[in-house]
Design an enzyme around this catalytic site. Sequence first.
Site, short mmCIF file in Angstrom:
data_model
loop_
_atom_site.label_atom_id
_atom_site.label_comp_id
_atom_site.label_asym_id
_atom_site.label_seq_id
_atom_site.Cartn_x
_atom_site.Cartn_y
_atom_site.Cartn_z
N ASP A 1 0.81 -1.23 0.00
CA ASP A 1 0.00 0.00 0.00
C ASP A 1 0.84 1.27 0.00
O ASP A 1 0.61 2.17 -0.81
CB ASP A 1 -0.97 0.01 1.18
N ARG B 1 3.16 -5.53 -29.97
CA ARG B 1 3.20 -6.97 -29.74
C ARG B 1 4.61 -7.49 -29.43
O ARG B 1 4.77 -8.54 -28.82
CB ARG B 1 2.64 -7.71 -30.96
#
Length: 310
Positions: free
Chosen positions: A179, A247
């Site tokens: 976090d 890609r």
Amino acid sequence: MERQISLRRLFEDLRGELQWQCLCQPGEENYLGGDLLAEGDAGGAALVGFFNFIRPYPVQIAGDCELAYLRAHPQAMEQFLSPNLRLLIICEGQTLDEHFYGDLNARHIAAMTTPAAAKGVLARVQHYLHRELAARQQVHGVLVDVLGVGLLLQGEVGIGKSELALELVSRGHRLVADDSVLCIREAPNILTGHCPAALQNFLEVRGLGIVNIREFFGAAAIVRSKRIRLVVEIRDMSDTEMANIDRLQGKVDHLDILGIRLPRLCLPVSAVRNLAVLVEAAARSQYVKESGGDMLADFEAQVLQNVGEE
């Protein structure tokens, strides 16, 4: 805001290690801040040194040689006890005469004595101040150590960063922070991530609650800090965004933290994609790049070679 550290805290933090004692107790107002004139990232390390006529250090180290020089040249005492001097560390078991001691008290200069060698004390205090006064920033995300590579996982709230970290830990990798990650610039191109003390060992998983990683997986599943080498952003993408991804090398850019440019890889999230495997592959890929490898160039060379043979 410039970071500061009190001389009392410095004394307490290093007291057991350097076995020093206070000759002149530092006052409540005695603080050290980063050296604005220091070049590059010297920072707190530039505050400490041996006797310097041109630019006196706020923290001066004095051993056998320095004190012998002052005894032989008493006229240099005024320069030695400059207005810039905040702390004097007497090393190698040396002692001060009453007059010297009185000058320190009169000028409100803190003094400590240690039996340790002067060069060793210099190196240790420099390292300590450099670390304590280094630039730092709190960032949102989860930091994990995957195959020795520090990965900062980022993404929108609720996208699954903590769940991904839990799966990575279950696969044998290590958690640094969940976090909130404290980033410290250790050197011009080195950024380390640390876990705030209040959050150490714990991971918050949506729907499951708080998980104690140390209790679940053992001490080996936790590491206190790690150099951040790659940022992995988990993103929920539309079909159009997915179609626009290169890609051959994915979606790669950079994230700037404390002036350091970190490579950032964007991973699309979906039900059919195993993010843990992809993150492991990203860590291996980053390691190959840092080692001088270029997988895209290798692929293109192999394609061209095979096309030529056909």
